[in-house]
Design an enzyme around this catalytic site. Sequence first.
Site, PDB file in Angstrom:
ATOM      1  N   ILE A 153       0.824  -1.202   0.000  1.00 54.97           N
ATOM      2  CA  ILE A 153       0.000   0.000   0.000  1.00 54.97           C
ATOM      3  C   ILE A 153       0.861   1.256   0.000  1.00 54.97           C
ATOM      4  O   ILE A 153       0.496   2.268  -0.603  1.00 54.97           O
ATOM      5  CB  ILE A 153      -0.982  -0.005   1.194  1.00 54.97           C
ATOM      6  CG1 ILE A 153      -2.028   1.099   1.031  1.00 54.97           C
ATOM      7  CG2 ILE A 153      -0.240   0.155   2.515  1.00 54.97           C
ATOM      8  CD1 ILE A 153      -2.922   0.939  -0.159  1.00 54.97           C
ATOM      9  N   SER A 213      11.783   0.898   7.432  1.00 55.71           N
ATOM     10  CA  SER A 213      11.189  -0.356   6.981  1.00 55.71           C
ATOM     11  C   SER A 213      12.203  -1.478   7.098  1.00 55.71           C
ATOM     12  O   SER A 213      13.395  -1.284   6.846  1.00 55.71           O
ATOM     13  CB  SER A 213      10.710  -0.237   5.531  1.00 55.71           C
ATOM     14  OG  SER A 213      10.101  -1.431   5.099  1.00 55.71           O
ATOM     15  N   ARG A 214      11.712  -2.651   7.474  1.00 53.87           N
ATOM     16  CA  ARG A 214      12.597  -3.810   7.574  1.00 53.87           C
ATOM     17  C   ARG A 214      12.906  -4.407   6.208  1.00 53.87           C
ATOM     18  O   ARG A 214      13.905  -5.098   6.045  1.00 53.87           O
ATOM     19  CB  ARG A 214      11.963  -4.879   8.466  1.00 53.87           C
ATOM     20  CG  ARG A 214      11.910  -4.497   9.940  1.00 53.87           C
ATOM     21  CD  ARG A 214      11.285  -5.592  10.760  1.00 53.87           C
ATOM     22  NE  ARG A 214       9.897  -5.842  10.386  1.00 53.87           N
ATOM     23  CZ  ARG A 214       9.128  -6.768  10.957  1.00 53.87           C
ATOM     24  NH1 ARG A 214       9.617  -7.539  11.905  1.00 53.87           N
ATOM     25  NH2 ARG A 214       7.878  -6.922  10.569  1.00 53.87           N
ATOM     26  N   LYS A 228      -5.604   2.897   7.351  1.00 56.39           N
ATOM     27  CA  LYS A 228      -6.786   2.216   7.891  1.00 56.39           C
ATOM     28  C   LYS A 228      -6.492   0.717   8.073  1.00 56.39           C
ATOM     29  O   LYS A 228      -5.680   0.153   7.343  1.00 56.39           O
ATOM     30  CB  LYS A 228      -7.988   2.429   6.971  1.00 56.39           C
ATOM     31  CG  LYS A 228      -7.859   1.782   5.575  1.00 56.39           C
ATOM     32  CD  LYS A 228      -8.329   0.348   5.578  1.00 56.39           C
ATOM     33  CE  LYS A 228      -8.007  -0.359   4.291  1.00 56.39           C
ATOM     34  NZ  LYS A 228      -8.342  -1.793   4.329  1.00 56.39           N
ATOM     35  N   ASP A 287     -10.712  -6.340   6.383  1.00 51.84           N
ATOM     36  CA  ASP A 287      -9.699  -5.399   5.898  1.00 51.84           C
ATOM     37  C   ASP A 287     -10.237  -4.627   4.695  1.00 51.84           C
ATOM     38  O   ASP A 287     -10.167  -3.392   4.677  1.00 51.84           O
ATOM     39  CB  ASP A 287      -8.403  -6.137   5.546  1.00 51.84           C
ATOM     40  CG  ASP A 287      -7.326  -5.195   5.044  1.00 51.84           C
ATOM     41  OD1 ASP A 287      -6.626  -4.599   5.879  1.00 51.84           O
ATOM     42  OD2 ASP A 287      -7.191  -5.034   3.806  1.00 51.84           O
TER      43      ASP A 287
END
Length: 309
Positions: free
Chosen positions: A11, A33-34, A87, A165
Amino acid sequence: MDIALIGIGKIARDAHVPAIAASPDWDLAATVSRQGRVEGVQDYPDLDTLFAQRPDIRVVSLCLPPVPRFAYAVQALSAGRHVMLEKPPGATLAEVHALEALARAHRVSLFATWHSREAAGVAAAKSWLAGRALRSLRVVWKEDVRRWHPGQDWIWEPGGMGVFDPGINALSIVTEILPVPIHVSSAVLEVPENRQTPIAATLEFFHPAGAKVSAVFDWRHEGVQSWTIEAETDAGQMRLTKGGAHLSVDGVEGMDSADPTLDGEYPRLYAKFATLIQRGGSNVDLAPLRLVADAHVLGRRVAAAPFTW
């Protein structure tokens, strides 16, 4: 304003990064971020390092899954950063209430976003329904989980929400366009035998004026994806399709969007976030999440076939 994007997954790449890049309000100054990276943008291993090395970055946007997102939001708000939440804004209602209180205490802005409310036809649908007597409203939200969440096992774990979701996107539109509040009166949740969250759900709602309001969510749908909301009133019929991007009234075409899931939605969210910060406000509407929580409390669970990727 400089902004840091936390969590570079699908996303973020599909929606957040392009929206920020096209915005006159924002510059993507850093990521945490990993796994994912954004070319040309400095990445940091964690928030502590980001805040220590870039105290000038006062705004973060969190694109992590709901369960781990809370700890990041607490850390960012406690550090005096403005925070935008993808969200759903949290795994539970209590989490988001806690974040809202923390934002007030640190005098920073908190934005719980609902991107589907920014779809092209939603505002016009809300305007059309205002003042009309609703007789019925039906949501049909059917899509293919393998297409939209390939290999993402977190959606099947507690807090991952399963079919809610995408379903919460529909509920975010419904709670935006209806002039009166509704609540869940009954629900059936279909849960795969090898998973923790539902793959399909059927909901019925109480409407103050007695209108029949229902929703069907299904994550097993192949072929043409279906994101439709149909309303019948005393003065005609309204139909939102393509996730709210296309509006028709009594069969007459209205607004349309080339991209039903992304076009315009995230740019409008980021523009609203900039305005919130400038005004020193927050926007934390939990109506869609309350409906999902109530569905889980009231829902009758039935076993569905095991799900595998």
